[in-house]
Design an enzyme around this catalytic site. Structure first.
Site, PDB file in Angstrom:
ATOM      1  CB  SER A 144     -13.155   0.973   0.887  1.00  0.00           C
ATOM      2  OG  SER A 144     -12.247   1.057  -0.209  1.00  0.00           O
ATOM      3  CB  SER A 169      -0.894   0.029   1.244  1.00  0.00           C
ATOM      4  OG  SER A 169      -1.862  -0.964   1.150  1.00  0.00           O
ATOM      5  CG  ASP A 225      -5.373  -6.775   2.037  1.00  0.00           C
ATOM      6  OD1 ASP A 225      -6.492  -6.870   1.494  1.00  0.00           O
ATOM      7  OD2 ASP A 225      -4.600  -5.827   1.829  1.00  0.00           O
ATOM      8  NE  ARG A 255      -2.575   4.697   0.616  1.00  0.00           N
ATOM      9  CZ  ARG A 255      -3.169   3.539   0.303  1.00  0.00           C
ATOM     10  NH1 ARG A 255      -2.484   2.579  -0.301  1.00  0.00           N
ATOM     11  NH2 ARG A 255      -4.453   3.336   0.556  1.00  0.00           N
ATOM     12  NE  ARG A 275      -8.132 -12.429  -1.031  1.00  0.00           N
ATOM     13  CZ  ARG A 275      -7.301 -11.396  -0.964  1.00  0.00           C
ATOM     14  NH1 ARG A 275      -7.434 -10.519   0.002  1.00  0.00           N
ATOM     15  NH2 ARG A 275      -6.334 -11.255  -1.831  1.00  0.00           N
TER      16      ARG A 275
HETATM   17  C1  S3P Z   1      -5.666  -1.251   0.016  1.00  0.00           C
HETATM   18  C2  S3P Z   1      -6.886  -1.259   0.641  1.00  0.00           C
HETATM   19  C3  S3P Z   1      -7.689  -2.483   0.835  1.00  0.00           C
HETATM   20  C4  S3P Z   1      -6.844  -3.727   0.648  1.00  0.00           C
HETATM   21  C5  S3P Z   1      -5.948  -3.661  -0.554  1.00  0.00           C
HETATM   22  C6  S3P Z   1      -5.009  -2.486  -0.476  1.00  0.00           C
HETATM   23  C7  S3P Z   1      -4.965   0.037  -0.148  1.00  0.00           C
HETATM   24  O1  S3P Z   1      -8.739  -2.498  -0.113  1.00  0.00           O
HETATM   25  O2  S3P Z   1      -7.684  -4.849   0.565  1.00  0.00           O
HETATM   26  O3  S3P Z   1      -5.164  -4.835  -0.690  1.00  0.00           O
HETATM   27  O4  S3P Z   1      -3.752   0.039  -0.433  1.00  0.00           O
HETATM   28  O5  S3P Z   1      -5.622   1.068   0.033  1.00  0.00           O
HETATM   29  P1  S3P Z   1     -10.168  -1.791   0.184  1.00  0.00           P
HETATM   30  O6  S3P Z   1      -9.937  -0.364   0.309  1.00  0.00           O
HETATM   31  O7  S3P Z   1     -11.008  -2.124  -1.019  1.00  0.00           O
HETATM   32  O8  S3P Z   1     -10.680  -2.431   1.436  1.00  0.00           O
END
Ligand code: S3P
Length: 436
Positions: A168, A22, A318, A26, A349
């Site tokens: 999310s 993540s 995750d 970013r 999942r």
């Molecule tokens: C993520 C947010 C999550 C996660 C994904 C990475 C991110 O998804 O499942 O692997 O980097 O912001 P959601 O925002 O859909 O929950």
């Protein structure tokens, strides 16, 4: 590729992980929005982050990736160019949803598309609020591909005040990025504590992004230039979870993983592991560019079943595939509820985990929003990764504890997020058997 893992001995050793997925996404995107040259160390070089870099280059963003060091030459969002062709985001929903926020703000006309798997993921959750902010988006069914219509740069986006129906970080981040370029202050509320890396990183780059109590983010739109990044990314707690599970499952094992990101919005797996009797500590806690980091040390201990629901689900969103593997080694019935969002990940999942675990003898019952899993029932056999990197690695780990081998078909998908998984396991004594 078919993958089989096993071990005749306890696992032991130290493993250093590549940067958090993540944070890598970013860092690459925000560096491309900044004015100046960003230097990013310990960048995750994997399928999904390559997708982000390739998508950025379609907008004319220049970068150099040398091993785990990424340099991005940022010229601000105004320096982004009109892509000539549809921009392909591969398998990466994070790339798609975060990039969509920047594309929306840029006013550039483009089509965002992705792999077959990505085309199946729900995108209306970003299209609808972006439209509310004044972005023209055409899509057949609320999924990729979607066409972002051109908008004059003289016509800024409207700020947004919204409550997300589901927690999310991807949706929150998409809207936060768009809101940075909107005309006024935006407020985004969430029903749970999704990861806050976007807020922390943008703040460190000079943006006015304020995290408030009660899962609220306030963003002051100003179009002010972002400072470039200089950051050494911490190891990915989501990748650490696989190695911690391997060591936790094999009696007598020990593992140390230095410099792991332990942002509280990401450490739900550690909380669940603790509630199962996992024996570990997080040492030398420190902060790197606004992100909490620590060294994790774990010694295998007997595990008992637990229950996961509520905010903990969001904080380990995750980790359910690997958590299910962990629960297979625990005594009793582990229960997961309130996790319907798992049905919208790289695979469904809940359904896929239950289906594949049953194939190798695990007693598991599927619910709309979770599952019940009886520990100690894994027998072994053949399973499939279903195009989901985390399902591939999690099922493979069960080979460490099952009486018969566990063979995972189509396991190459693990390269999407954790290409070092197999060599890291070998480093602590795991035996890896691969066949075409
Ligand atoms: C993520 C947010 C999550 C996660 C994904 C990475 C991110 O998804 O499942 O692997 O980097 O912001 P959601 O925002 O859909 O929950």
């Amino acid at each position: 590729m078919e993958l089989k893992l096993h071990t005749k001995q306890k696992l032991a050793g130290e493993v250093s992980l590549p940067g958090d997925k993540s944070l890598s996404h970013r860092a690459a995107l925000f560096a491309a929005l900044a004015d100046g040259v960003s230097e990013i160390d310990n960048f995750l070089d994997a399928g999904v982050t390559r997708a982000m870099l390739q998508a950025l280059s379609a907008f004319g963003v220049q970068y150099e990736l040398n091993g785990r060091h990424l340099t991005v030459f940022g010229h601000g969002l105004d320096g982004w160019q009109q892509p000539q062709n549809p921009v392909f985001c591969g398998n990466s929903a994070t790339t798609y949803r975060l990039l969509a926020g920047a594309v929306a703000a840029s006013g550039l006309a483009c089509t965002l598309d992705g792999s077959e798997g990505l085309r199946a993921r729900p995108m209306e959750r970003i299209f609808q609020p972006l439209r509310q902010m004044g972005v023209g988006i055409e899509s057949d069914n609320g999924r990729a591909p979607a066409r972002f219509l051109p908008r004059s740069r003289e016509c800024p986006l409207r700020p947004i005040h919204t409550t997300l129906p589901v927690a999310s970080a991807q949706v929150k981040s998409c809207l936060t990025i768009a809101a940075l370029y909107a005309d006024g202050e935006s407020v985004i509320d969430e029903p749970g504590p999704s990861r806050d890396h976007t807020e922390r990183m943008l703040r460190s780059m000079g943006a006015q992004v304020i995290s408030c109590a009660g899962n609220r983010v306030q963003i002051v739109g100003s179009r002010a230039p972002l400072h470039p990044l200089r950051i050494d990314l911490p190891g990915d707690i989501s990748s650490a979870a696989f190695l911690l599970t391997a060591a936790a499952l094999v009696p007598g094992s020990f593992i140390r993983i230095p410099s792991v990101g332990v942002n509280p919005t990401r450490t739900g797996f550690l909380d669940a592991l603790r509630s199962m009797g996992g024996s570990f500590s997080v040492e030398n806690e420190r902060e790197v560019c606004g992100e909490p980091v620590g060294d994790i040390r774990l010694t295998a201990s007997p595990l008992s079943a637990t229950e996961v629901s509520g905010d903990l689900v969001v904080r380990m969103i995750d980790e359910f595939p690997v958590f299910a593997a962990l629960a297979c080694g625990a005594n009793g019935v582990t229960r997961v509820r309130g996790a319907k969002e798992l049905r919208y990940k790289e695979s469904d999942r809940i359904a896929i985990l239950c289906e594949e675990l049953k194939r190798i003898g695990v007693t598991v019952k599927e619910f709309e929003d979770g599952f019940d899993l009886v520990g100690g029932t894994c027998r072994g056999g053949e399973v499939d990764a279903h195009g989901d990197h985390r399902i591939a690695m999690s099922l493979a780990l069960l080979g460490l504890i099952s009486p018969e081998p566990v063979v995972v078909r189509h396991a190459e998908i693990l390269n999407e997020s954790f290409p070092e998984f197999l060599t890291d396991l070998q480093q602590i004594g795991g035996e890896v058997c691969l066949s075409a």
